[in-house]
Design a protein around this motif. Structure first.
Motif, PDB file in Angstrom:
ATOM      1  N   ALA A 107       0.822  -1.207   0.000  1.00 16.18           N
ATOM      2  CA  ALA A 107       0.000   0.000   0.000  1.00 16.18           C
ATOM      3  C   ALA A 107       0.861   1.264   0.000  1.00 16.18           C
ATOM      4  O   ALA A 107       0.570   2.233  -0.711  1.00 16.18           O
ATOM      5  CB  ALA A 107      -0.921  -0.008   1.214  1.00 16.18           C
ATOM      6  N   ALA A 108       1.928   1.266   0.779  1.00 20.24           N
ATOM      7  CA  ALA A 108       2.806   2.439   0.837  1.00 20.24           C
ATOM      8  C   ALA A 108       3.470   2.698  -0.510  1.00 20.24           C
ATOM      9  O   ALA A 108       3.558   3.845  -0.971  1.00 20.24           O
ATOM     10  CB  ALA A 108       3.869   2.257   1.920  1.00 20.24           C
ATOM     11  N   ASN A 109       3.933   1.650  -1.148  1.00 24.57           N
ATOM     12  CA  ASN A 109       4.580   1.803  -2.453  1.00 24.57           C
ATOM     13  C   ASN A 109       3.604   2.274  -3.521  1.00 24.57           C
ATOM     14  O   ASN A 109       3.969   3.025  -4.429  1.00 24.57           O
ATOM     15  CB  ASN A 109       5.228   0.483  -2.874  1.00 24.57           C
ATOM     16  CG  ASN A 109       6.546   0.229  -2.170  1.00 24.57           C
ATOM     17  OD1 ASN A 109       7.406   1.097  -2.110  1.00 24.57           O
ATOM     18  ND2 ASN A 109       6.712  -0.962  -1.623  1.00 24.57           N
ATOM     19  N   ASN A 110       2.353   1.866  -3.401  1.00 18.52           N
ATOM     20  CA  ASN A 110       1.357   2.228  -4.412  1.00 18.52           C
ATOM     21  C   ASN A 110       0.766   3.615  -4.214  1.00 18.52           C
ATOM     22  O   ASN A 110       0.349   4.250  -5.187  1.00 18.52           O
ATOM     23  CB  ASN A 110       0.223   1.195  -4.424  1.00 18.52           C
ATOM     24  CG  ASN A 110       0.643  -0.126  -5.040  1.00 18.52           C
ATOM     25  OD1 ASN A 110       1.614  -0.194  -5.782  1.00 18.52           O
ATOM     26  ND2 ASN A 110      -0.085  -1.184  -4.724  1.00 18.52           N
ATOM     27  N   THR A 111       0.714   4.089  -2.969  1.00 16.37           N
ATOM     28  CA  THR A 111      -0.010   5.334  -2.701  1.00 16.37           C
ATOM     29  C   THR A 111       0.821   6.470  -2.129  1.00 16.37           C
ATOM     30  O   THR A 111       0.423   7.627  -2.232  1.00 16.37           O
ATOM     31  CB  THR A 111      -1.171   5.067  -1.726  1.00 16.37           C
ATOM     32  OG1 THR A 111      -0.637   4.610  -0.462  1.00 16.37           O
ATOM     33  CG2 THR A 111      -2.119   4.016  -2.271  1.00 16.37           C
ATOM     34  N   LEU A 112       1.974   6.166  -1.544  1.00 16.24           N
ATOM     35  CA  LEU A 112       2.713   7.199  -0.811  1.00 16.24           C
ATOM     36  C   LEU A 112       4.077   7.561  -1.393  1.00 16.24           C
ATOM     37  O   LEU A 112       4.441   8.736  -1.467  1.00 16.24           O
ATOM     38  CB  LEU A 112       2.932   6.741   0.640  1.00 16.24           C
ATOM     39  CG  LEU A 112       1.765   6.815   1.608  1.00 16.24           C
ATOM     40  CD1 LEU A 112       2.176   6.200   2.939  1.00 16.24           C
ATOM     41  CD2 LEU A 112       1.342   8.253   1.813  1.00 16.24           C
ATOM     42  N   LEU A 113       4.824   6.546  -1.738  1.00 15.30           N
ATOM     43  CA  LEU A 113       6.237   6.765  -2.064  1.00 15.30           C
ATOM     44  C   LEU A 113       6.458   7.179  -3.507  1.00 15.30           C
ATOM     45  O   LEU A 113       5.753   6.705  -4.398  1.00 15.30           O
ATOM     46  CB  LEU A 113       7.030   5.500  -1.753  1.00 15.30           C
ATOM     47  CG  LEU A 113       6.988   5.059  -0.287  1.00 15.30           C
ATOM     48  CD1 LEU A 113       7.737   3.753  -0.109  1.00 15.30           C
ATOM     49  CD2 LEU A 113       7.574   6.133   0.615  1.00 15.30           C
TER      50      LEU A 113
END
Length: 231
Positions: A118-124
């Motif tokens: 989720a972090a790689n897809n939405t934040l980073l």
């Protein structure tokens, strides 16, 4: 590397940092239609949070998260999720999205895998990172005492988020790795008081990142760490 921005008092620091972050978030939204920011907990950022929350930003396009979090109940004073909701996600910023680091009951491999995806897809990469610093030189939950510190500071670490169990502080933690945090073009270290200035001076006096993990941000030629300090 780093630049030191010092202020006569905390109020002036909070105003200046909030305005700088506001401009950066607005710029990210204008460029790519969204923005992300990771903040840190504790008492130091409360004033900054409140000022930033009133800024005229298109907050519905902003995702806020924490640089790290204790694996405790979301309502607990021991964690920082409640702090962010009560001080930052208010006023204009109430329409921002919040990316919870603490999800579920157990910090297991499956949970970490889901959070990393989720972090790689939405934040980073994060547009803005606001770090704090402990008396031992830790930042986020990159603790020099932990068995996970080598992994946490490894620039080739593929995991954006990882579990840390400090030996000198309570609670299991989830934290962004150094490799993930350093992707941000805008890294700030927000500290106040004489004691933190002494810790900063010690951190600047040597480059041993395993002794004081904040040095990974202060001495890395690829990172422009803006230090904001007030007495």
């Amino acid at each position: 590397m780093y630049s030191l921005n010092d202020f006569e008092n905390k109020a002036l620091l909070d105003e200046a940092l909030a305005e700088e972050v506001c401009q950066l978030l607005q710029s990210a939204i204008a460029t790519k239609g969204k923005a992300s920011i990771a903040v840190s907990g504790g008492s130091t950022p409360k004033g900054f949070f409140k000022i930033l929350s009133n800024k005229a930003i298109d907050w519905k396009k902003v995702t806020v998260t924490l640089a790290d979090e204790r694996w405790v109940e979301l309502s607990s004073d021991a964690g920082n999720t409640r702090l962010v909701h009560e001080n930052l996600l208010q006023n204009n910023a109430s329409s921002a999205k919040f990316f919870h680091l603490k999800q579920g009951e157990t910090l297991c491999e499956e949970t970490l895998a889901d959070l990393n995806l989720a972090a790689n897809n939405t934040l980073l990469p994060l547009d803005v990172v606001i770090l704090g610093m402990g008396e031992d030189g830790h930042t986020a939950s990159l603790f020099p005492c932990s068995d996970q510190i080598a992994e946490g500071l490894d620039e080739s670490n593929k995991s954006a988020l990882m579990m840390v169990q400090p030996k000198t502080a309570p609670n299991q933690r989830i934290t962004f790795s150094f490799a993930a945090l350093k992707q941000s073009k805008h890294v700030f270290l927000h500290i106040c008081g004489d004691s933190k200035k002494q810790v900063l001076d010690k951190a600047l006096s040597s480059k041993d990142i395993f002794e004081m993990p904040i040095r990974a941000f202060l001495h890395n030629d690829e990172i422009d760490t803006q230090v904001y300090w007030a007495n």
